[in-house]
Design a protein around this motif. Structure first.
Motif, PDB file in Angstrom:
ATOM      1  N   GLY A 324      20.077 -17.704   9.696  1.00 28.92           N
ATOM      2  CA  GLY A 324      21.230 -16.625   9.175  1.00 28.92           C
ATOM      3  C   GLY A 324      22.013 -17.109  10.892  1.00 28.92           C
ATOM      4  N   PRO A 325      23.332 -15.859  10.669  1.00 28.20           N
ATOM      5  CA  PRO A 325      24.110 -15.691  12.110  1.00 28.20           C
ATOM      6  C   PRO A 325      23.801 -15.722  13.180  1.00 28.20           C
ATOM      7  CG  PRO A 325      24.849 -14.257  10.297  1.00 28.20           C
ATOM      8  CD  PRO A 325      23.312 -14.964   9.688  1.00 28.20           C
ATOM      9  N   ASP A 326      24.258 -16.203  14.236  1.00 28.07           N
ATOM     10  CA  ASP A 326      23.592 -16.122  15.607  1.00 28.07           C
ATOM     11  C   ASP A 326      22.550 -15.771  15.982  1.00 28.07           C
ATOM     12  OD1 ASP A 326      26.567 -14.786  15.870  1.00 28.07           O
ATOM     13  OD2 ASP A 326      25.859 -13.172  15.191  1.00 28.07           O
ATOM     14  N   GLY A 327      21.467 -17.115  15.120  1.00 27.84           N
ATOM     15  CA  GLY A 327      20.698 -17.519  16.023  1.00 27.84           C
ATOM     16  C   GLY A 327      19.321 -16.597  15.240  1.00 27.84           C
ATOM     17  N   THR A 328      19.531 -15.857  14.134  1.00 27.49           N
ATOM     18  CA  THR A 328      18.491 -15.304  13.307  1.00 27.49           C
ATOM     19  C   THR A 328      18.079 -15.412  12.248  1.00 27.49           C
ATOM     20  OG1 THR A 328      20.106 -14.446  11.863  1.00 27.49           O
ATOM     21  CG2 THR A 328      20.486 -12.216  13.867  1.00 27.49           C
ATOM     22  N   GLU A 329      17.098 -15.452  11.877  1.00 29.57           N
ATOM     23  CA  GLU A 329      16.904 -15.674  10.037  1.00 29.57           C
ATOM     24  C   GLU A 329      16.703 -14.454   9.023  1.00 29.57           C
ATOM     25  OE1 GLU A 329      12.697 -17.009  10.517  1.00 29.57           O
ATOM     26  OE2 GLU A 329      12.945 -18.069  12.613  1.00 29.57           O
ATOM     27  N   LEU A 330      16.759 -14.675   8.228  1.00 32.02           N
ATOM     28  CA  LEU A 330      17.281 -13.895   6.969  1.00 32.02           C
ATOM     29  C   LEU A 330      16.239 -13.678   6.446  1.00 32.02           C
ATOM     30  CD1 LEU A 330      19.699 -16.446   5.007  1.00 32.02           C
ATOM     31  CD2 LEU A 330      20.573 -14.517   6.841  1.00 32.02           C
ATOM     32  N   VAL A 331      16.334 -12.389   5.974  1.00 34.66           N
ATOM     33  CA  VAL A 331      14.935 -11.814   5.410  1.00 34.66           C
ATOM     34  C   VAL A 331      15.101 -11.148   3.672  1.00 34.66           C
ATOM     35  CG1 VAL A 331      13.998 -11.363   7.328  1.00 34.66           C
ATOM     36  CG2 VAL A 331      15.708  -9.685   6.760  1.00 34.66           C
ATOM     37  N   ASP A 332      15.016 -10.872   3.060  1.00 31.47           N
ATOM     38  CA  ASP A 332      15.275 -10.719   1.488  1.00 31.47           C
ATOM     39  C   ASP A 332      14.556  -9.273   1.976  1.00 31.47           C
ATOM     40  OD1 ASP A 332      16.273 -12.545   0.823  1.00 31.47           O
ATOM     41  OD2 ASP A 332      15.079 -13.435   0.225  1.00 31.47           O
ATOM     42  N   LEU A 333      15.287  -8.458   0.765  1.00 30.51           N
ATOM     43  CA  LEU A 333      14.264  -6.606   0.765  1.00 30.51           C
ATOM     44  C   LEU A 333      13.760  -7.038  -0.556  1.00 30.51           C
ATOM     45  CD1 LEU A 333      17.139  -4.896   2.255  1.00 30.51           C
ATOM     46  CD2 LEU A 333      14.975  -5.478   3.593  1.00 30.51           C
ATOM     47  N   ARG A 334      12.447  -7.340  -0.664  1.00 29.68           N
ATOM     48  CA  ARG A 334      11.374  -6.395  -1.614  1.00 29.68           C
ATOM     49  C   ARG A 334      11.594  -5.400  -1.952  1.00 29.68           C
ATOM     50  NH1 ARG A 334       5.637  -8.916  -2.043  1.00 29.68           N
ATOM     51  NH2 ARG A 334       5.962  -7.525  -0.198  1.00 29.68           N
ATOM     52  N   VAL A 335      12.125  -4.847  -3.051  1.00 26.48           N
ATOM     53  CA  VAL A 335      12.637  -3.489  -4.171  1.00 26.48           C
ATOM     54  C   VAL A 335      11.303  -3.448  -4.854  1.00 26.48           C
ATOM     55  CG1 VAL A 335      13.658  -1.338  -5.007  1.00 26.48           C
ATOM     56  CG2 VAL A 335      14.529  -3.349  -3.425  1.00 26.48           C
ATOM     57  N   VAL A 336      10.118  -2.410  -5.165  1.00 29.72           N
ATOM     58  CA  VAL A 336       8.970  -1.993  -5.342  1.00 29.72           C
ATOM     59  C   VAL A 336       9.478  -1.403  -7.099  1.00 29.72           C
ATOM     60  CG1 VAL A 336       6.737  -2.186  -6.420  1.00 29.72           C
ATOM     61  CG2 VAL A 336       7.558  -3.765  -4.082  1.00 29.72           C
ATOM     62  N   GLU A 337       9.897  -1.146  -7.618  1.00 30.41           N
ATOM     63  CA  GLU A 337      10.120   0.088  -8.944  1.00 30.41           C
ATOM     64  C   GLU A 337       9.325   0.327  -9.217  1.00 30.41           C
ATOM     65  OE1 GLU A 337      13.700  -1.337 -10.755  1.00 30.41           O
ATOM     66  OE2 GLU A 337      14.871  -1.747  -9.014  1.00 30.41           O
ATOM     67  N   GLN A 338       9.149   1.983  -9.729  1.00 31.76           N
ATOM     68  CA  GLN A 338       8.786   2.326 -11.167  1.00 31.76           C
ATOM     69  C   GLN A 338       9.458   3.547 -11.473  1.00 31.76           C
ATOM     70  OE1 GLN A 338       5.520   1.588 -11.675  1.00 31.76           O
ATOM     71  NE2 GLN A 338       5.732   2.824 -13.209  1.00 31.76           N
ATOM     72  N   ALA A 339       9.687   2.724 -12.534  1.00 25.87           N
ATOM     73  CA  ALA A 339      10.813   3.778 -13.210  1.00 25.87           C
ATOM     74  C   ALA A 339      10.118   4.660 -13.686  1.00 25.87           C
ATOM     75  CB  ALA A 339      11.272   2.768 -14.305  1.00 25.87           C
ATOM     76  N   GLY A 340      10.347   6.031 -13.569  1.00 23.01           N
ATOM     77  CA  GLY A 340       9.946   7.474 -14.671  1.00 23.01           C
ATOM     78  C   GLY A 340      10.943   7.979 -15.856  1.00 23.01           C
ATOM     79  N   PRO A 341      10.894   8.997 -16.003  1.00 22.63           N
ATOM     80  CA  PRO A 341      10.794   9.025 -18.033  1.00 22.63           C
ATOM     81  C   PRO A 341      12.326   9.157 -17.238  1.00 22.63           C
ATOM     82  CG  PRO A 341       9.031  10.718 -16.527  1.00 22.63           C
ATOM     83  CD  PRO A 341       9.796   9.753 -15.469  1.00 22.63           C
ATOM     84  N   PRO A 342      13.035   8.723 -18.458  1.00 25.33           N
ATOM     85  CA  PRO A 342      15.105   8.971 -18.131  1.00 25.33           C
ATOM     86  C   PRO A 342      15.251  10.062 -18.509  1.00 25.33           C
ATOM     87  CG  PRO A 342      14.104   7.505 -19.839  1.00 25.33           C
ATOM     88  CD  PRO A 342      12.947   7.803 -19.320  1.00 25.33           C
ATOM     89  N   ARG A 343      14.561  10.883 -19.236  1.00 28.28           N
ATOM     90  CA  ARG A 343      14.990  12.342 -20.138  1.00 28.28           C
ATOM     91  C   ARG A 343      15.137  12.903 -19.499  1.00 28.28           C
ATOM     92  NH1 ARG A 343      12.901   8.488 -23.695  1.00 28.28           N
ATOM     93  NH2 ARG A 343      14.260   6.842 -24.997  1.00 28.28           N
ATOM     94  N   THR A 344      16.194  14.216 -19.630  1.00 30.98           N
ATOM     95  CA  THR A 344      15.881  15.164 -19.101  1.00 30.98           C
ATOM     96  C   THR A 344      16.150  16.799 -19.826  1.00 30.98           C
ATOM     97  OG1 THR A 344      15.834  14.831 -16.730  1.00 30.98           O
ATOM     98  CG2 THR A 344      16.390  17.006 -16.619  1.00 30.98           C
ATOM     99  N   LEU A 345      15.410  18.004 -19.922  1.00 31.81           N
ATOM    100  CA  LEU A 345      16.118  19.123 -20.773  1.00 31.81           C
ATOM    101  C   LEU A 345      16.033  19.755 -18.978  1.00 31.81           C
ATOM    102  CD1 LEU A 345      13.462  18.996 -24.212  1.00 31.81           C
ATOM    103  CD2 LEU A 345      16.522  18.497 -23.563  1.00 31.81           C
ATOM    104  N   ALA A 346      17.430  20.183 -20.193  1.00 29.50           N
ATOM    105  CA  ALA A 346      17.445  21.465 -18.111  1.00 29.50           C
ATOM    106  C   ALA A 346      17.817  23.023 -19.636  1.00 29.50           C
ATOM    107  CB  ALA A 346      18.612  20.823 -17.589  1.00 29.50           C
TER     108      ALA A 346
END
Length: 666
Positions: A324-346
């Motif tokens: 990466g820039p300035d002598g760094t190394e690139l790191v990726d971000l691993r996003v682990v998702e667990q989608a919840g119920p999308p519907r809501t009654l209020a």
């Protein structure tokens, strides 16, 4: 407390005494040994050759038959011994004495954890008291060591109380000894860029006492700070504390391997997805090549949680090995998702004098049009208002915190000021606060297309009746430095709204005007349980006479969110039926003392305000209302119940008004 033991240098180890005289001469010892033949491969002697005694004859009683069960006497004794009596006879009462801990300020901490003190001075028997005393002996030693008293000696004893049967005294005696302090402090391992990040984060100083909690907090700070400055893969080794009994100093060494200095790369997603990596990038506040900062990773995760689309979500760095820039190394971000119920009654219910009962409900699908495209169907059923709204909302639309709304509404309102049948199409682009994500700056701009058919009950005001076609371009901006959206206790808020509008009345004139309003509130914590809150509101309409403006677009005051003590919209000019006419300007003021005790609160308040026909507030003929409110604090905000009375009422004003809703009045 910290479970670690500093090491003692070699010079402090006890020396073994020189060996004494030989107890048995070697010649005598060897002569006593059994002789072994020359042939080590010779077979062992058979077992039969050993002289073993003959086994004893069997006991005749063991071979005799058992007597029948009927011959046993299984009758219950006439007076059985009660278990309570046995326990009472064996019970021991005791008192606890602690010596040597008070002078070093540790007796209170010891007693809060003491097994003897938790026993409330009673045990089943003396063995239990002794076991508790030994446990407390170890506890006292652990506490002393954790505070730097490494030479401490602790003993315990249990002695019978004189002339008091079944009573004993348990004594914990401690001799703390000298307190050890830090000597040299060093961090070993590869250097960081810039140098000394780990040492600066390690908040330990030479000469300070060696306290376990301080050491653990300092090491935790190293684990926290390095990932914030480009080092996501830091590893901390086992600390070493070398104690010197002569100087009572401990040299502290901590191995730290910071790992590769890193910069942000890309994103990967896995699990049950609510949206993909492209939208994750929209939510991030950093770009590819920026120096890695764990605070920005935490911010990304919080933004994902705030969408309301996940039951769980985790974000973690993954090394790529790419430069990466300035002598760094690139790191990726691993996003682990667990989608919840999308519907809501209020649902939400409330009551206010002048408005009556109101019940609001909604159905929401938060991700019907991914990513974050929601469909909301809402309705209101009340004694004076009924309606339905269908809304499309795109959150984080192409940019973090930007929301696009498009809504179609139809409603019927029947108030003292007017009755209106209204249909509207509205759209906006905004940045707004939510209970999860409160923002300092908020704004919105958009459009309104409204058609409304309105009429009044006063026949002398028939000129107000008719159908109005209205187009508006509303915009607003807010600045919020309060600490909580629904229940602020310190800080302030400012908001301004302006809406240029054009109005065409059926078979009537074409009018242009501008509606504007400014709100400000402040919150002062007088004590931990008392907050003084104040509010000011100013409003104005310029560009058209009042009677040319649709009644529903005029300014009104009075009610639970305005001047309490008066009914909804009841301040200002009135018609021949004593119904409010509305106006072109207003001013409102409110002052509250919010006293909270536990999950309850009491709020005395005083409000003032007035509506004027002119476009400029006159600040005269103010109407005052005062009252008291109750609060029930819940995890979603306070439930508010206010009762108020007008202090200078006019004819037709109610003596008391009541308001029930969620959230503070302002």
């Amino acid at each position: 407390m910290m479970a670690w033991a500093p090491s003692v240098p070699a010079r402090a180890q006890p020396q073994l005494p020189p060996p004494g005289d030989t107890i048995v001469p070697d010649a005598e010892f060897e002569a006593a040994l059994p002789k072994v033949g020359d042939d080590i491969n010779a077979p062992l002697a058979p077992l039969q050759s050993f002289d073993t005694p003959a086994p004893p004859p069997p006991d005749p009683a063991l071979s005799a038959p058992l007597p029948p069960l009927s011959t046993f006497d299984v009758t219950t004794p006439a007076e059985p011994i009660k278990a309570e009596a046995v326990e009472s006879a064996a019970a021991v009462r005791y008192q606890v004495a602690v010596e040597g801990l008070k002078q070093v300020g540790l007796e209170g901490r010891f007693r809060s954890l003491s097994a003897l003190d938790k026993g409330d001075g009673q045990a089943a028997n003396g063995a239990v008291v002794t076991a508790r005393a030994r446990e407390d002996e170890r506890l006292a030693a652990t506490i002393l060591h954790s505070e730097g008293y490494y030479d401490a000696v602790v003993t315990s004893s249990v002695e019978p109380a004189p002339n008091q049967p079944n009573r004993v005294t348990a004594t914990i005696s401690a001799v703390p000894g000298p307190r050890y302090a830090f000597g040299a402090i060093a961090i070993t391992g590869p250097a960081t860029v810039p140098p000394g990040i780990a040492r600066d984060a390690l908040k330990l100083k030479s000469g300070d006492p060696i306290i376990a909690a301080d050491v653990e907090a300092a090491e935790a700070n190293v684990r926290l700070r390095l990932p914030q400055q480009g080092y996501p893969f830091v590893e901390i080794g086992q600390r070493d504390v070398l104690l010197d009994p002569a100087t009572h100093l401990g040299d502290y060494t901590l191995p730290v391997d910071p790992g590769a200095r890193s910069s942000f790369g890309g994103f990967t997603t896995e699990g049950k997805l609510a949206f993909g990596a492209d939208h994750v990038a929209v939510l991030s506040r950093f770009k590819r090549g920026d120096l890695y900062d764990s605070r920005k990773v935490d911010d990304l995760r919080e933004a994902m949680v705030a969408t309301g689309l996940f039951s769980s979500v985790a974000v973690e760095p993954v090394a790529t090995g790419q430069p990466g820039p300035d002598g760094t190394e690139l790191v990726d971000l691993r996003v682990v998702e667990q989608a919840g119920p999308p519907r809501t009654l209020a649902a939400q219910a409330g009551y206010a004098t002048g408005q009556g009962f109101t019940l609001r409900g909604s159905w929401t699908h938060r991700n019907l049009f991914p990513p974050e495209g929601a469909l909301i169907v809402a309705g209101v059923a009340g004694t004076q208002e009924q309606g339905a709204t269908v809304t499309f909302r795109r959150s984080n639309a192409g940019k973090r915190d930007r929301t696009v709304n498009l809504a179609l509404n139809a409603s019927h309102q029947d108030y003292a000021a007017y009755e209106a049948l209204t249909a509207s199409l509205t759209g906006s682009i905004s940045r707004q606060s939510t209970p999860i994500w409160q923002k300092v700056w908020t704004w919105s701009y958009g459009f309104e297309l409204v058609t409304t058919d309105e009429k009044r009950s006063d026949p002398t005001r028939r000129r107000d009746d008719g159908t109005y076609f209205i187009a508006a371009l509303p915009a607003q901006i807010g600045y919020d430095r309060s600490n909580n959206l629904l229940d602020p206790t310190h800080g302030f808020r400012l908001a301004a709204r302006v809406s240029p509008e054009v109005s065409q009345r059926a078979h009537g004139a074409f009018d242009q005007y501008v509606r504007a309003q400014v709100d400000g509130s402040i919150y002062y914590p007088a004590s931990d349980s008392l907050t003084i809150a104040g509010r000011v509101r100013l409003g104005s309409i310029v560009g058209a006479p009042r009677d040319s403006i649709a009644p529903s677009r005029r300014l009104y005051a009075g009610g639970g969110g305005s001047v309490r003590g008066y009914g909804y919209q009841e301040l200002g000019p009135r018609d021949a039926n004593n119904d409010p006419l509305g106006g072109r300007s207003l001013n409102e003021f409110a002052l509250e003392a919010r006293y909270r005790f536990g999950n309850y609160g009491i709020v005395p308040f005083i409000d003032a305000g007035q509506v004027y026909q002119s476009s400029t507030p006159k600040f005269r003929d103010l109407r005052f209302g005062a009252g008291i409110g109750g609060r029930l604090y819940t995890n979603f905000g306070p439930i508010r119940v206010d009762i108020a009375t007008p202090l200078n009422p006019r004819k037709g004003d109610a003596r008391f008004t009541a308001y029930v809703s969620i959230g503070q009045a302002f």
